[in-house]
Design an enzyme around this catalytic site. Structure first.
Site, mmCIF file in Angstrom:
data_model
loop_
_atom_site.group_PDB
_atom_site.id
_atom_site.type_symbol
_atom_site.label_atom_id
_atom_site.label_comp_id
_atom_site.label_asym_id
_atom_site.label_seq_id
_atom_site.Cartn_x
_atom_site.Cartn_y
_atom_site.Cartn_z
ATOM 1 N N ARG A 15 0.978 -1.235 0.048
ATOM 2 C CA ARG A 15 0.209 -0.061 0.004
ATOM 3 C C ARG A 15 0.846 1.198 0.077
ATOM 4 O O ARG A 15 2.064 1.042 0.045
ATOM 5 C CB ARG A 15 -0.817 -0.097 1.218
ATOM 6 C CG ARG A 15 -1.791 -0.938 1.219
ATOM 7 C CD ARG A 15 -2.559 -0.983 2.493
ATOM 8 N NE ARG A 15 -2.019 -1.505 3.460
ATOM 9 C CZ ARG A 15 -2.420 -2.004 4.682
ATOM 10 N NH1 ARG A 15 -3.730 -1.465 5.177
ATOM 11 N NH2 ARG A 15 -1.650 -2.305 5.658
ATOM 12 N N LYS A 75 1.692 1.658 7.366
ATOM 13 C CA LYS A 75 2.270 1.076 8.771
ATOM 14 C C LYS A 75 3.104 1.834 9.438
ATOM 15 O O LYS A 75 3.911 2.709 9.147
ATOM 16 C CB LYS A 75 2.690 -0.214 8.226
ATOM 17 C CG LYS A 75 1.831 -1.317 7.650
ATOM 18 C CD LYS A 75 0.507 -1.544 8.469
ATOM 19 C CE LYS A 75 0.724 -2.319 9.515
ATOM 20 N NZ LYS A 75 -0.423 -2.762 10.572
ATOM 21 N N TYR A 94 -0.750 4.295 10.744
ATOM 22 C CA TYR A 94 -1.358 3.318 11.638
ATOM 23 C C TYR A 94 -0.093 3.189 12.579
ATOM 24 O O TYR A 94 0.886 2.833 12.140
ATOM 25 C CB TYR A 94 -1.676 2.111 10.944
ATOM 26 C CG TYR A 94 -2.982 2.083 10.337
ATOM 27 C CD1 TYR A 94 -4.048 2.213 11.068
ATOM 28 C CD2 TYR A 94 -2.951 1.785 8.950
ATOM 29 C CE1 TYR A 94 -5.339 2.312 10.580
ATOM 30 C CE2 TYR A 94 -4.233 1.904 8.276
ATOM 31 C CZ TYR A 94 -5.535 2.260 9.122
ATOM 32 O OH TYR A 94 -6.646 2.015 8.288
ATOM 33 N N HIS A 96 -0.603 1.462 16.332
ATOM 34 C CA HIS A 96 -0.940 0.386 17.141
ATOM 35 C C HIS A 96 0.027 0.053 18.303
ATOM 36 O O HIS A 96 0.655 -0.942 18.494
ATOM 37 C CB HIS A 96 -1.196 -0.849 16.240
ATOM 38 C CG HIS A 96 -2.083 -1.171 15.402
ATOM 39 N ND1 HIS A 96 -3.412 -1.047 15.573
ATOM 40 C CD2 HIS A 96 -1.966 -0.929 13.972
ATOM 41 C CE1 HIS A 96 -4.233 -0.679 14.463
ATOM 42 N NE2 HIS A 96 -3.429 -0.978 13.362
ATOM 43 N N GLU A 118 -5.780 4.676 13.667
ATOM 44 C CA GLU A 118 -6.519 3.945 14.392
ATOM 45 C C GLU A 118 -7.372 4.534 15.537
ATOM 46 O O GLU A 118 -8.293 4.078 16.172
ATOM 47 C CB GLU A 118 -6.083 2.598 14.885
ATOM 48 C CG GLU A 118 -4.981 2.732 16.089
ATOM 49 C CD GLU A 118 -3.590 3.137 15.415
ATOM 50 O OE1 GLU A 118 -2.619 3.185 16.134
ATOM 51 O OE2 GLU A 118 -3.558 3.406 14.314
ATOM 52 N N SER A 134 -10.925 -2.175 8.087
ATOM 53 C CA SER A 134 -11.647 -3.294 8.819
ATOM 54 C C SER A 134 -12.488 -4.001 7.916
ATOM 55 O O SER A 134 -12.855 -5.125 7.934
ATOM 56 C CB SER A 134 -11.963 -2.639 10.108
ATOM 57 O OG SER A 134 -11.401 -2.495 11.229
ATOM 58 N N LEU A 240 -12.251 -5.301 19.251
ATOM 59 C CA LEU A 240 -11.459 -4.283 19.191
ATOM 60 C C LEU A 240 -11.934 -3.084 20.235
ATOM 61 O O LEU A 240 -12.924 -2.974 20.513
ATOM 62 C CB LEU A 240 -11.441 -3.135 17.945
ATOM 63 C CG LEU A 240 -11.102 -1.999 17.762
ATOM 64 C CD1 LEU A 240 -9.667 -1.695 17.803
ATOM 65 C CD2 LEU A 240 -11.491 -0.883 16.855
ATOM 66 N N ASP A 270 -2.793 -6.975 15.329
ATOM 67 C CA ASP A 270 -2.057 -5.906 15.473
ATOM 68 C C ASP A 270 -2.190 -5.004 16.761
ATOM 69 O O ASP A 270 -1.551 -4.095 17.016
ATOM 70 C CB ASP A 270 -2.028 -4.918 14.121
ATOM 71 C CG ASP A 270 -3.607 -4.666 13.642
ATOM 72 O OD1 ASP A 270 -4.278 -4.731 14.639
ATOM 73 O OD2 ASP A 270 -3.625 -4.094 12.730
#
Length: 371
Positions: A15, A75, A94, A96, A118, A134, A240, A270
C-alpha cells in the site's frame, strides 16, 4: 508545508499513503509533496503519475523523511526507519502502539508527534480511518480462512459452503463490529453457517435485522464462546478496544476443545490479538499450528490487496491530511475533536490513555499541547 511519502518496507506491504489524486489536492493547496521513487508501484501508481500532478520524486527514503514536516505512511515505522524519527516531525499513520512497547519507547524517545489513524474518533465513536481497512480485513479473513481449511494447507478439508447433501462449514466470529459484520457477510454469502458473538445486546438486535438467515447472533460470554468454538471449522477474531490491547477471549487450553485442522484468523493481531496463542506473521509465512489448530496472524492483511486497500484508505485519510497540512497539527487538532483523539504522543509524552494503560505509563491530556 513539506509532505513526505516513503515507500513502505514492512514485509509484503504494497500500500501507499497517498495516491496521485491526493498529491494533486495537496500541491493545489500550495504544499510540496515528496514521494520516494517506487512508493506507489505496488498499488498501481507509477512515479510519472505523481510527477504529472506536481509531486517531486526523490531517490531514497532518507530524503523523503528528511524533507518532510508531515510524513504520511500506512504502517508503523519499523526498526530500520527509527533513525529517521526526530522531534520536529509529525507522523500520520497506523501505529498500534499498545501492542508493542519497544515501538512505543522508540517513538517517545524521538520526541516526534505521532497521530494514529486507528484512534481518530468521531463523536459517535466511529473510527473513520480504521473502518475501511477493517472492512477489507473482515472480508479477507473469510477468504484466507477458507483457503487454509483446505487439506493441502493442513486444514480439515472442508468447503466453506458445503454442497447439496453435505453440511456447510461453521464459522464463529468474535465481535460484531466492522470486521465481524464484513466477515459475516462474506461467510454467509459463501453459504457457511455463521455465528457472531458480541457483548452488546443493542448491536445484536441491529444485526438480527440486517444479517441473512444463515447468520446466528449469540451473546458473548465465556460459556458461549467455548460452546461455539468446540463445533466450528473457522474462528475469526474481530474484537477491538480503540487504541488498547485486545482482550484474550480464547485461551491456550481452549484449543483442545476445537476440531483438529480448524483455522483461526485473528484480525485483532495488530492490537495484540484476542486469541492467546496468536502472534504476528507475514504474507510470506502466514500460518503456524498450535495444538493441531492452524493460526493465521498476518498483521497487515489488506496489504495483500493493495490496489483496493490503498484507494479505500486514502479516500478516508485525505480530508484529515489536508487539515494537518493547511492548518499545522496543533491548530488542526484544536479545531477537530476527532483528529485530537488521534494524537498518541508528542514531545516525548504519551497522550492516549489506551497506550498508557498498556504499559503503566503516565498519560498527558492531549488538549494541553494544542491550546
Amino acid at each position: 508545508m513539506r509532505i513526505g511519502v516513503p515507500k513502505e518496507i514492512k514485509t509484503n506491504e504494497n500500500r501507499v499513503a497517498l495516491v496521485p489524486a491526493g498529491a494533486e489536492a495537496l500541491t493545489a493547496s500550495g504544499h510540496q509533496v515528496f514521494i520516494e521513487t517506487g512508493a506507489g508501484i505496488g498499488s498501481g501508481f507509477d512515479d510519472d503519475a505523481y510527477r504529472a500532478v506536481g509531486a517531486e520524486i526523490v531517490s531514497d527514503a532518507a530524503t523523503a523523511w528528511g524533507n518532510a514536516e508531515l510524513l504520511l505512511k500506512v504502517k508503523e515505522p519499523i526498526e530500520a526507519e527509527w533513525g529517521f524519527l526526530r522531534r520536529d516531525l509529525t507522523l500520520f499513520t497506523y501505529f498500534h502502539f499498545a501492542a508493542d512497547e519497544k515501538l512505543t519507547n522508540a517513538h517517545l524517545a524521538s520526541g516526534a508527534t505521532c497521530i494514529a489513524y486507528e484512534t481518530v474518533e468521531l463523536p459517535n465513536r466511529d473510527l473513520p480511518l480504521l473502518i475501511p481497512m477493517s472492512e477489507v480485513a473482515g472480508r479477507m479473513a473469510v477468504q484466507e480462512g477458507a483457503k487454509y481449511l483446505e487439506k493441502l494447507y493442513g486444514g480439515r478439508g472442508v468447503l466453506l459452503g458445503g454442497v447439496p447433501g453435505v453440511a456447510p462449514a461453521k464459522v464463529v466470529i468474535l465481535g460484531g463490529g466492522i470486521v465481524g459484520v464484513n466477515a459475516a457477510k462474506m461467510a454467509a454469502g459463501l453459504g457457511a453457517m455463521v455465528v457472531v458473538l458480541d457483548l452488546s445486546l443493542e448491536r445484536l438486535r441491529y444485526l438480527s435485522d440486517v444479517m441473512p438467515a444463515n447468520v446466528q447472533l449469540v451473546h458473548s460470554n465465556r460459556h458461549n464462546i467455548l460452546e461455539q468454538i468446540s463445533t466450528c471449522d473457522l474462528v475469526i477474531g474481530g474484537v477491538l478496544i480503540p487504541g488498547a490491547k485486545a482482550p484474550k477471549l480464547v485461551r491456550r487450553a481452549d484449543l483442545a476443545l476445537m476440531r483438529p485442522g480448524a483455522v483461526i484468523v485473528d484480525v485483532a493481531v495488530d492490537q495484540g490479538g484476542c486469541i492467546e496463542t496468536i502472534h504476528p506473521t507475514t504474507h510470506e509465512n502466514p500460518t503456524y499450528t498450535v495444538d493441531g489448530i492452524i493460526h493465521y496472524g498476518v498483521a497487515n492483511m489488506p496489504g495483500a490487496v493493495p490496489r483496493t486497500s490503498t484507494l479505500a484508505l486514502t479516500n478516508a485519510t485525505l480530508p484529515y491530511t489536508l487539515l494537518l497540512a493547511n492548518k499545522g497539527w496543533k491548530k488542526a487538532l484544536r479545531e477537530n475533536s476527532a483528529l485530537l483523539k488521534g494524537l498518541n504522543m508528542t514531545d516525548g509524552k504519551l497522550t492516549y490513555q489506551g497506550v498508557s494503560d498498556a504499559f503503566g505509563m503516565e498519560c498527558t491530556d492531549p488538549a494541553t499541547f494544542v491550546a
